[in-house]
Every structure is written in C-alpha cells, then in structure tokens.
Design an enzyme around this catalytic site. Sequence first.
Site, PDB file in Angstrom:
ATOM      1  N   SER A   1      17.106  -0.926   6.970  1.00 37.73           N
ATOM      2  CA  SER A   1      16.858  -0.157   8.184  1.00 37.73           C
ATOM      3  C   SER A   1      17.748  -0.778   9.243  1.00 37.73           C
ATOM      4  CB  SER A   1      15.380  -0.221   8.591  1.00 37.73           C
ATOM      5  OG  SER A   1      15.171   0.472   9.800  1.00 37.73           O
TER       6      SER A   1
ATOM      7  N   VAL B   1      14.302  -4.136   4.627  1.00 38.61           N
ATOM      8  CA  VAL B   1      12.870  -3.860   4.723  1.00 38.61           C
ATOM      9  C   VAL B   1      12.179  -3.926   3.367  1.00 38.61           C
ATOM     10  CG1 VAL B   1      13.135  -2.443   6.780  1.00 38.61           C
ATOM     11  CG2 VAL B   1      13.244  -1.352   4.532  1.00 38.61           C
TER      12      VAL B   1
ATOM     13  N   HIS C   1      14.121   2.072  -6.141  1.00 37.54           N
ATOM     14  CA  HIS C   1      15.537   2.128  -5.741  1.00 37.54           C
ATOM     15  C   HIS C   1      16.436   2.052  -6.977  1.00 37.54           C
ATOM     16  CE1 HIS C   1      16.435   2.543  -1.554  1.00 37.54           C
ATOM     17  NE2 HIS C   1      17.562   1.879  -1.643  1.00 37.54           N
TER      18      HIS C   1
END
Length: 336
Positions: free
Chosen positions: A131, A136, A178
């Site tokens: 971010s 994060v 991810h």
Amino acid sequence: MPYNPPFSITPTILKQVAEISESIGRLSARIEQTQVLRLRRANRIRTIQGSLAIEGNTLSEAQITAILDGKRIIAPPKEVLEVQNALKAYEFLAKWQYSSEQDLLHAHQVLMAGLLTDAGQYRQGGVGVMSGDTVVHMAPGADQVPRLMKDLLGWLKQTDLPALISSCVFHYEFEFIHPFADGNGRMGRLWQTLILSQWLPAFMDIPVESLIHQHQGEYYQAIRASTAKTDCAPFIEFMLGIIAKTLHEVQNTTETELAVESEKMRVEEQVKTRVKTPEQILMLLTKQPNLTLVEIAAHLGKSTSTIERAVAKLKQQNKLAFHGPKKGGYWQVLGE
C-alpha cells in the site's frame, strides 16, 4: 478434509446482502426495459479505468474510450498495453468458469501479456501486498501456492454460500495467497466480477472497481483488518458496501437514461402527430409504394375512409398517382 476459509457472517453482512439483492432486482428489471448500450459501454470503461488506476495506471476514461475505438493516443506504451489487455480479458469473461484453475491461469496470461515474463504461471518467489511504500502483507511461500489455490478453487466450486459472500471470500483469500508475481489485484477484482456475473449477468457491466479506486485506502485497510483477525468479515463488509454504493449509482444513471429515452420518444410522437395525414401518406408510400388503402390506414392508425379522402385530394393536387391494376399496382409520389 475440505478447505474452509476463515470468515464469519455478521449481522451487517446479512443486512448488506438483503439490500443488494433487492437493489439488483430493481436494476435488472430496468435494464431489461431498454438496451442502454451507451450505459453498458460507459460502465465497462469505468470498470477498467478504476481497476487499473488502483495499480498506478494514469489513463483517463476518455483515453480508454479512444483505445476501445481503435484510435492512437499519446501515453506510456505500458499503460496502453494494460488497457488493451484488460479489454481483451473482459471479452473472455463470459467464457471462463470461476472454479477452473485453467481459466484462472488463462485470464492472468491475457491480463499480463507483454507485461510479465511468466504471465499465466504461478510465482516462483516471495511477494508482498503493498500500500504505497508500505508492506501490508507478506504472502505465503511460492511452494505453497499451487496447493492453496487448488484448495481455494475447490472450496469455491462446492460452497453453497450466496455469490455475494463467496465472491468476497474468494477475493480476500486470493489476495492473501497472492499467487502471481504481479497482477494479483486486478485478477482478484476481475474474478470477483466473474463470480457475480455468473450469478447475475448484470454484474458484467457494473463498475465496482471504479468505487474501489475511490476508496482505495479503505480497501487495503479491510485486507489488513481481515488478516489481523484471521477472519475476512471486515473485507466482506467493505466489498458489500462498495457493491451496494455502485448499484445505487448505476440505478440512478439508468433511470436518467430511461428518462432521456422516454422524453425522446414523447417528442418524436408529438412531431408525428403534428404531421398532417396527407403528408404521412406521402412519406409512407415513398418507402412502401405497394401498400393498399387498407394497409395504409393500418400503418397510420386512421380509418379507411379518412385515407380514401386524403388520397383523393393528393391525386387532385397531382402529388400522388396510382399505376397498374387495382390488385398488384403501385403508388408514385409525384414532385411539387
């Protein structure tokens, strides 16, 4: 044992699902009333602009519209390619199945073609969610990705949760894993749209990503809060709130479009009624010279006697002539 993502159903989530379901019902009915193609096109452009803007793409809606129309624009080649790829991905959207790993990999390949050397393949190294300049979230190791994605897609295929909730859970879990070296954000948002659109096709053209972009800080905050709680309820609540706001905006826009169309039809009808019967007959016979008097009356919503009188007058004025036999002949509209 089947995989179950960690989440809880809060009263807020239940209320949001009910409100969205009611709203999408009203919106679907309005969309069915008219083919607002300009609105659908505009929403698709807003969707792509919003999703790519979150990733740093600076192209405006006007520039994306130009690319969609095949025009050349002055912009960084990478950003133009991102838009072109996103446009292709949305063309494929209706063909993909949300629980298919093969389709997921193909979607990533389409989105990241020319932007990433291993597009369409799971990452081979570590990666984190950023971010701005802040990390994060550190994603699981690359060696865990194939198993985690298999578990997540397996859960998505068998879950009986409403699509509104399951799409949010998938979106969060996807961002947590991810699975790719790059493009995870736009893929997560694309796949949530796919899940929702296979529940209700109207979601294909509802620009949720545009509002996410406007609330980007809250988007990342919801991811952080869910990770900290080991419960993605905060992210579900955030996404459902965004969906509800988007539906409200689209509904207002659709109502405006419908009002414009209705006014246009009203004006056209007024113009039509101001045109006198003889002029209407001439305009009609110019296009359809083989009509009978009965057919002319039906087309114009007049009585046959009214048409007979008007035609007789037009003949006297040398504005109209009939050639051939009574059955099988044709009308000729004469010049002034």
